[in-house]
Design an enzyme around this catalytic site. Structure first.
Site, short mmCIF file in Angstrom:
data_model
loop_
_atom_site.label_atom_id
_atom_site.label_comp_id
_atom_site.label_asym_id
_atom_site.label_seq_id
_atom_site.Cartn_x
_atom_site.Cartn_y
_atom_site.Cartn_z
N GLY A 248 0.86 -0.84 -0.02
CA GLY A 248 -0.57 0.21 0.36
C GLY A 248 1.19 1.24 0.33
O GLY A 248 0.37 2.15 -0.31
N GLU A 290 3.65 -6.84 1.50
CA GLU A 290 3.54 -7.05 0.02
C GLU A 290 3.64 -5.98 -0.70
O GLU A 290 2.52 -5.29 -0.78
CB GLU A 290 2.36 -7.54 0.58
CG GLU A 290 1.85 -9.31 0.75
CD GLU A 290 0.65 -9.51 1.24
OE1 GLU A 290 -0.21 -8.85 0.80
OE2 GLU A 290 0.07 -10.70 1.63
N GLY A 292 3.95 -3.88 -3.49
CA GLY A 292 4.36 -3.48 -5.43
C GLY A 292 4.47 -2.21 -5.62
O GLY A 292 5.64 -2.54 -6.29
N CYS A 361 -10.18 4.48 -29.98
CA CYS A 361 -11.49 5.05 -30.25
C CYS A 361 -12.58 5.95 -29.68
O CYS A 361 -13.33 5.01 -29.08
CB CYS A 361 -12.52 4.28 -31.34
SG CYS A 361 -11.28 4.15 -32.43
N GLU A 362 -11.49 6.32 -28.45
CA GLU A 362 -13.06 7.19 -27.08
C GLU A 362 -11.74 8.21 -26.96
O GLU A 362 -10.29 7.99 -26.80
CB GLU A 362 -13.55 6.20 -26.52
CG GLU A 362 -12.07 5.35 -25.48
CD GLU A 362 -13.08 4.39 -24.40
OE1 GLU A 362 -13.40 5.14 -23.67
OE2 GLU A 362 -12.44 3.45 -25.20
N TYR A 389 1.21 -1.63 -12.20
CA TYR A 389 -0.18 -1.88 -12.46
C TYR A 389 -1.01 -0.64 -14.03
O TYR A 389 -2.15 -0.66 -14.51
CB TYR A 389 -1.27 -1.25 -11.53
CG TYR A 389 -0.94 -1.34 -10.13
CD1 TYR A 389 -1.27 -3.25 -9.94
CD2 TYR A 389 -0.36 -0.71 -9.37
CE1 TYR A 389 -1.28 -3.71 -8.51
CE2 TYR A 389 -0.26 -1.04 -7.97
CZ TYR A 389 -0.47 -2.29 -7.74
OH TYR A 389 -0.20 -2.92 -6.87
N1 LLP Z 1 -1.34 -6.81 -1.26
C1 LLP Z 1 -2.07 -7.51 -1.27
C2 LLP Z 1 -3.63 -8.02 -0.94
C3 LLP Z 1 -3.34 -6.51 -2.48
O1 LLP Z 1 -4.45 -6.21 -3.09
C4 LLP Z 1 -2.37 -5.48 -3.26
C5 LLP Z 1 -3.00 -4.20 -4.12
C6 LLP Z 1 -0.86 -5.44 -2.69
C7 LLP Z 1 -0.53 -6.40 -1.71
C8 LLP Z 1 -0.22 -4.82 -3.71
O2 LLP Z 1 -0.33 -2.55 -3.15
P1 LLP Z 1 0.43 -2.02 -3.98
O3 LLP Z 1 1.88 -1.93 -2.61
O4 LLP Z 1 0.99 -2.09 -4.72
O5 LLP Z 1 -0.33 -0.58 -3.47
N2 LLP Z 1 -4.95 -1.21 -10.39
C9 LLP Z 1 -4.68 -0.60 -8.92
C10 LLP Z 1 -4.10 -0.74 -7.63
C11 LLP Z 1 -4.95 -2.37 -7.14
C12 LLP Z 1 -4.15 -3.03 -6.08
C13 LLP Z 1 -4.74 -4.05 -5.51
N3 LLP Z 1 -3.93 -4.59 -4.88
C14 LLP Z 1 -3.66 0.81 -9.20
O6 LLP Z 1 -3.82 0.72 -10.30
O7 LLP Z 1 -3.69 1.68 -8.94
#
Ligand code: LLP
Length: 436
Positions: A248, A290, A292, A361-362, A389
């Site tokens: 997060g 976790e 990302g 096309c949008e 993402y």
């Molecule tokens: N752990 C779990 C269980 C999650 O659902 C997520 C993200 C993460 C870790 C990693 O979170 P991060 O460190 O990346 O914030 N597509 C959206 C983001 C969706 C995130 C979903 N879960 C975007 O482009 O902002």
């Protein structure tokens, strides 16, 4: 690293990524093109491992592969000693094909299919993060059928509202993810997991949201999870071995974003955790995180060719590039804001305000309004902080081919995902006999 520090310009006045000239990369690999700075990714992994490792005794950092996963990225994570969070058969398969050690994989998902649960158990993933009571029962039955116990964490919904886009909040009471503390669902899951013959419960998980620019949500998560763990210990004498607090941490998409650093997160989270553990008289669980976006987000740059520059008198200038919604759906989905420069004129001062449009096309606006160098057809536009993402959420909308992905490090470029071809686009089509 801010979008600014990514702007390293060489003597030719061109933008560089990982020491590679972006203009050369575009000529070699074509556009649109996703670039990753490998050194940045490796440094972020090390930062997480070091900063948490020196403040808390047992730490595992599991890269959330949903942000961006390819075989090569899985190899980098393995080399850096990271664990991996996967959330589908496809992510799990990619990791296993890249020889990522199964025991360092965590399997997620709010609805895991039987195939996914079977793959997870049979491949021996370290932890399956159970999201519902239904899943717990199905997992117990499947594990008995396979004859191998399932190692699990229970995903808890702590009931925390975070300050982020509502589509990427996940820990609030009204969420599809996890089981609530309030209402007793999470407690019931722990009870069932403890008596499930083929289930080995190792701990609890929560994830409160993504692109978080403040630390207070993480602190509230620590408080609530420890209160719950303490409650479970007094109710049923259960000791929590793993506490997974999810990902997060936000990143710097633009100069207006000030996310906390990994160090700040580590300082505040570890201190809070240690204080609360001693307050409740609890032993130290292994801490799992976790991240990302904060591992790969700022490592990514997308390079486009500019095709059309159109001036609407007294209104604005539209710059159309050769990608858009299909390689970056985030502006459309989350009103995400990005910064960009003209890669082949990176040393020139920005001189005009433009709107960057995609070629779908949008109305697929990539950047609503940006001050940029004098831009004309044939220029290369580099959009920053697209590592998380973007490739992961790319589509074939309008039957576009998905871009290639290139890893850049110390001036060397390595192709890690080939550009899709027009033949790839039709390769899964079937024209039945009566239509031929
Ligand atoms: N752990 C779990 C269980 C999650 O659902 C997520 C993200 C993460 C870790 C990693 O979170 P991060 O460190 O990346 O914030 N597509 C959206 C983001 C969706 C995130 C979903 N879960 C975007 O482009 O902002």
């Amino acid at each position: 690293m801010s979008p600014n520090t990514m702007k390293i310009i060489n003597d030719a006045g061109h933008l560089t990524v990982g020491g590679c000239d972006v203009v050369d990369l575009a000529a070699e690999f074509g556009t649109p093109l996703y670039l990753f700075d490998e050194g940045f990714i490796r440094n972020r992994c090390r930062e997480y491992l070091d900063e948490f490792g020196k403040r808390y005794p047992k730490v595992e950092i599991a890269y959330a592969s949903k942000a961006a996963l390819t075989g090569a990225i899985a190899r980098i994570m393995d080399q850096e000693g990271m664990a991996l969070d996967v959330a589908s058969a496809g992510e799990l398969y990619t990791a296993l094909q890249a020889n990522f050690p199964a025991d360092r994989i965590k399997m997620h998902g709010n609805f895991k299919s039987d195939l996914e649960m079977r793959m997870a158990i049979e491949s021996g993933v370290g932890r399956i993060v159970v999201d519902s009571l239904d899943e717990l029962d199905r997992l117990n039955a499947l594990a008995s059928e396979i004859g191998q116990p399932a190692n699990l964490l229970i995903r808890v919904r702590p009931g925390i509202d975070t300050h982020t886009h509502e589509l990427i909040q996940t820990g609030q009471v009204d969420s599809k993810f996890g089981m609530g503390i309030y209402g007793g669902e999470a407690e019931e899951a722990v009870r069932r997991a403890l008596v499930g013959e083929n289930l080995v419960l190792h701990g609890l998980h929560c994830h409160i949201g993504s692109q978080l620019l403040e630390i207070d949500g993480f602190e509230r998560a620590v408080d609530l999870m420890l209160e719950f763990i303490s409650h479970l210990r007094s109710e049923m004498g259960w000791e929590c071995e793993d506490l997974d607090l999810g990902g997060g941490l936000g990143i710097r998409y633009t100069e207006k974003d000030y996310p906390p650093s990994v160090t700040e997160l580590a300082e505040i989270m570890s201190a809070r955790l240690l204080a609360k553990l001693s307050e409740h008289g609890l032993p130290e669980p292994r801490l799992i995180l976790e991240p990302g976006r904060s591992i790969v987000g700022e490592a990514g740059v997308t390079v486009y060719s500019v095709g059309v520059v159109k001036q609407i008198p007294d209104l604005r200038t539209y710059v159309s590039v050769d990608g858009g919604l299909s390689d970056n759906p985030r502006p459309a989905l989350y009103d995400a804001v990005y910064e960009a420069i003209v890669a082949n004129k990176a040393d020139q001062e920005p001189s005009q305000w433009v709107r960057v449009a995609g070629k779908h096309c949008e109305t697929d606006t990539l950047i609503d309004d940006i001050l940029i160098q004098d831009v004309e057809p044939g220029d290369l536009l580099a959009v920053f902080a697209t590592g998380a993402y973007n490739y992961a959420m790319a589509s074939n909308y309008n039957r576009f081919t998905r871009p290639a992905v290139v890893l850049c490090n110390n001036g060397e470029a390595a192709l890690i995902v080939k550009r899709e071809t027009l033949d790839d686009i039709v390769s899964h089509d079937v024209i039945p006999a009566h239509l031929q």
